[in-house]
Design an enzyme around this catalytic site. Structure first.
Site, PDB file in Angstrom:
ATOM      1  N   LYS A  20      -7.821   3.573   1.151  1.00 45.71           N
ATOM      2  CA  LYS A  20      -7.611   2.287   1.818  1.00 45.71           C
ATOM      3  C   LYS A  20      -7.410   2.540   3.308  1.00 45.71           C
ATOM      4  O   LYS A  20      -6.444   3.174   3.719  1.00 45.71           O
ATOM      5  CB  LYS A  20      -6.400   1.555   1.253  1.00 45.71           C
ATOM      6  CG  LYS A  20      -6.251   0.178   1.904  1.00 45.71           C
ATOM      7  CD  LYS A  20      -4.991  -0.520   1.470  1.00 45.71           C
ATOM      8  CE  LYS A  20      -4.900  -1.873   2.193  1.00 45.71           C
ATOM      9  NZ  LYS A  20      -3.618  -2.535   1.983  1.00 45.71           N
ATOM     10  N   TYR A  58       7.625   4.011   0.851  1.00 46.20           N
ATOM     11  CA  TYR A  58       7.652   2.895   1.799  1.00 46.20           C
ATOM     12  C   TYR A  58       8.990   2.161   1.811  1.00 46.20           C
ATOM     13  O   TYR A  58       9.566   1.902   2.873  1.00 46.20           O
ATOM     14  CB  TYR A  58       6.520   1.913   1.470  1.00 46.20           C
ATOM     15  CG  TYR A  58       6.563   0.642   2.277  1.00 46.20           C
ATOM     16  CD1 TYR A  58       5.999   0.588   3.549  1.00 46.20           C
ATOM     17  CD2 TYR A  58       7.189  -0.505   1.787  1.00 46.20           C
ATOM     18  CE1 TYR A  58       6.052  -0.571   4.302  1.00 46.20           C
ATOM     19  CE2 TYR A  58       7.248  -1.668   2.529  1.00 46.20           C
ATOM     20  CZ  TYR A  58       6.675  -1.692   3.786  1.00 46.20           C
ATOM     21  OH  TYR A  58       6.734  -2.848   4.535  1.00 46.20           O
ATOM     22  N   ASP A  95      -0.158   4.069   6.414  1.00 41.48           N
ATOM     23  CA  ASP A  95      -0.452   3.439   7.703  1.00 41.48           C
ATOM     24  C   ASP A  95       0.819   2.992   8.419  1.00 41.48           C
ATOM     25  O   ASP A  95       0.875   2.949   9.654  1.00 41.48           O
ATOM     26  CB  ASP A  95      -1.356   2.227   7.486  1.00 41.48           C
ATOM     27  CG  ASP A  95      -0.730   1.208   6.549  1.00 41.48           C
ATOM     28  OD1 ASP A  95      -0.298   0.153   7.040  1.00 41.48           O
ATOM     29  OD2 ASP A  95      -0.678   1.449   5.338  1.00 41.48           O
TER      30      ASP A  95
END
Length: 527
Positions: free
Chosen positions: A374, A267, A302
């Site tokens: 998640k 990330y 995501d």
């Protein structure tokens, strides 16, 4: 473990095995690089784990002061443990006292007479043992509270608070818990991931979130424990263990009994332009600390879908999940600590979009059966139309329960308008509870059409993910990141923030916390 025979999607598990093996090779190759290097944030974490805390007169954290002193003396590659232990032998002072004297320029750590490395290790072993024991006590306390109250079956209702003021966050977090939330995430202030230090103390000003500090962790943990006792259930606390201070924040969370941490191997590289070498080294120690503390990590796949098309690039999400899983295993995380991320982010105008989202979520559940996945709500295509938005969130909640997602970050009907109000959160929780109750066993009651839209969709996504992983295996992860294989974001290997904080380990280097954690976690990672 889900098998070919009980897969609702008739997944080809031979291909899953191929992809997982390739991901393991990618992670293992990178681990060889990690094991040869350290960073300023890793060494500041060693300082924090040795009990060094506080700030100087200029509000610079003492771990930064100590590591900067070591770095200026060309000792970063030898490590903070060596120099602090050496100073303890020379001065008979504690690590905290040594840090204060370094701050006052009364000690230069790299100029002290060197002692024998064996003696240095002996000098610090009691400090190492004591502070690791504190972390283990927190893990034990969490387990005791879960045993006392019982844990929730079905999806965790996960909501965020983001006022910028920790005391206002507490008000909102306690209200959310009383409305039915199981997990409270304190969103971090915008830009903190780019700070190469951790702010100190309780904070009341932040933009889009609240500063992640150890005192803020302590205050919120205490508040949620009080509310949990009132409600007769354990409320989990989440924060962000990412950016330039990944392992430091992991250590702070371990000391204050956080339960989940946003922690992704890629990330920071992709979305914060942090140097890839720095990130890969930092993520390993941060994940080892989380593993030791019993923390569930949440990965950030995501985010790929905020910059890439969720339908076309779904295979990159799966690819990243495979890679994140292997990095997590190398750091000692168990599968039940791997909150691998994915999201309901396809364009709502796509015909049969719900089927494609359902297929993606079911595929993730079958490939990672033991992971508390998640699942992230729709954000990219939320328009400010609160009525349509509430319907989008309802569809998301339906897939959550149908595919047994464990960590459900609730969508807010006011997404794209403002930070949620307490009433927005209440409506989101009410929606989720209604769907989860009324559709509780729907997933186990239905099967999917053989050869149908969903089966064909996951066959394509899995095949593309396997091909991409094999490509990354051949060229190496650093090169793949340079070419923009994830989220369409290209990052040069020697670009980004934080590269100057990376150092090659010298022969005298040791990290006693990493060594001890690796032994207790029974992993091969070492110095």
């Amino acid at each position: 473990m889900t098998t070919q025979n009980d897969s609702k999607l008739h997944l080809k598990f031979a291909i899953v095995k191929e992809a997982r093996n390739s991901a393991r090779k990618i992670a293992s190759e990178m681990q060889n690089f990690i094991d040869q290097h350290t960073t300023v944030s890793v060494e500041r974490t060693v300082c924090r784990l040795m009990g060094i805390d506080g700030i100087n007169d200029f509000e610079v954290p003492l771990p930064n002061v100590v590591v900067e002193n070591i770095k200026q003396g060309n000792g970063l590659g030898t490590g903070a443990a060596y120099f602090i232990g050496n100073a303890m032998l020379e001065t008979k002072l504690s690590p905290q006292e040594i840090a204060e004297k370094v701050s006052q320029k009364e000690i230069d750590l790299t100029k002290l007479p060197p002692h024998d490395t064996f003696e240095i290790r002996l000098a610090i072993q009691d400090v190492v043992k004591h502070n690791l024991e504190l972390i283990k006590e927190n893990r034990s306390k969490r387990n005791q509270m879960l045993e006392k109250y019982g844990d929730k079956s079905g999806p965790f209702i996960y909501v965020i608070v983001a006022t910028g003021n920790i005391y206002e966050d507490i008000t909102q977090a306690q209200a959310a818990a009383k409305q039915g939330a199981d997990v409270i995430a304190v969103i971090r202030t915008t830009g903190q991931s780019l700070l190469d230090y951790v702010p100190y103390g309780a904070t009341t000003e932040g933009f889009g979130g609240t500063y992640a500090t150890q005192e803020n962790f302590r205050i919120m943990r205490k508040a949620l424990d009080e509310t949990g006792e009132e409600l007769g259930r354990y409320i989990r606390l989440t924060n962000y263990c990412s950016g330039l201070c990944m392992p430091e924040i992991a250590a702070m969370g371990a000391f204050e009994r956080l339960d989940m941490m946003l922690n992704d191997a890629l990330y920071g590289i992709l979305f914060r332009d942090i140097n890839m070498k720095r990130t890969m080294i930092d993520q390993y120690f941060s994940r080892m600390i989380n593993a030791y503390a019993g923390v569930i990590i949440n990965t950030g796949e995501d985010n790929y879908l905020t910059t890439s098309d969720a339908f076309e690039e779904a295979h990159t999400v799966l690819t990243s999940q495979f890679i994140n899983e292997q990095f997590a295993k190398l750091a000692g995380l168990q599968e039940n600590q791997m909150g691998l991320g994915h999201a309901f982010e396809m364009n709502p105008n796509i015909k049969n979009g719900f089927l494609y989202e359902l297929a993606q979520a079911q595929m993730a559940r079958e490939i990672f059966p033991n992971a508390p996945l998640k699942y992230m709500p729709p954000t990219k295509f939320m328009t400010g139309n609160i009525f349509k938005g509430h319907i989008q969130d309802t569809l998301f909640n339906a897939i959550t329960i149908m595919t047994n997602q464990k960590i459900c970050l609730l969508g807010m009907l006011t997404e794209a308008i403002h930070t949620p109000f307490m009433q927005d959160r209440a409506l989101a929780i009410e929606n989720a509870k209604y769907i989860f109750n009324n559709m509780a066993d729907l997933g186990s009651e239905i099967s999917f059409k053989e050869g149908g839209i969903m089966e064909q969709r996951v066959k394509k996504v899995l095949s593309e993910a396997n091909a991409l992983i094999k490509e990354i295996e051949l060229q190496g992860l650093f090169e793949a990141l340079s070419q923009g294989k994830f989220a369409g974001v290209k990052r040069p290997i020697d670009g980004g923030k934080g590269l100057d904080g990376v150092a090659l380990r010298e022969k005298e280097y040791f990290n006693p916390f990493m060594e001890q954690m690796a032994r207790e976690l029974n992993i091969g990672g070492e110095n």
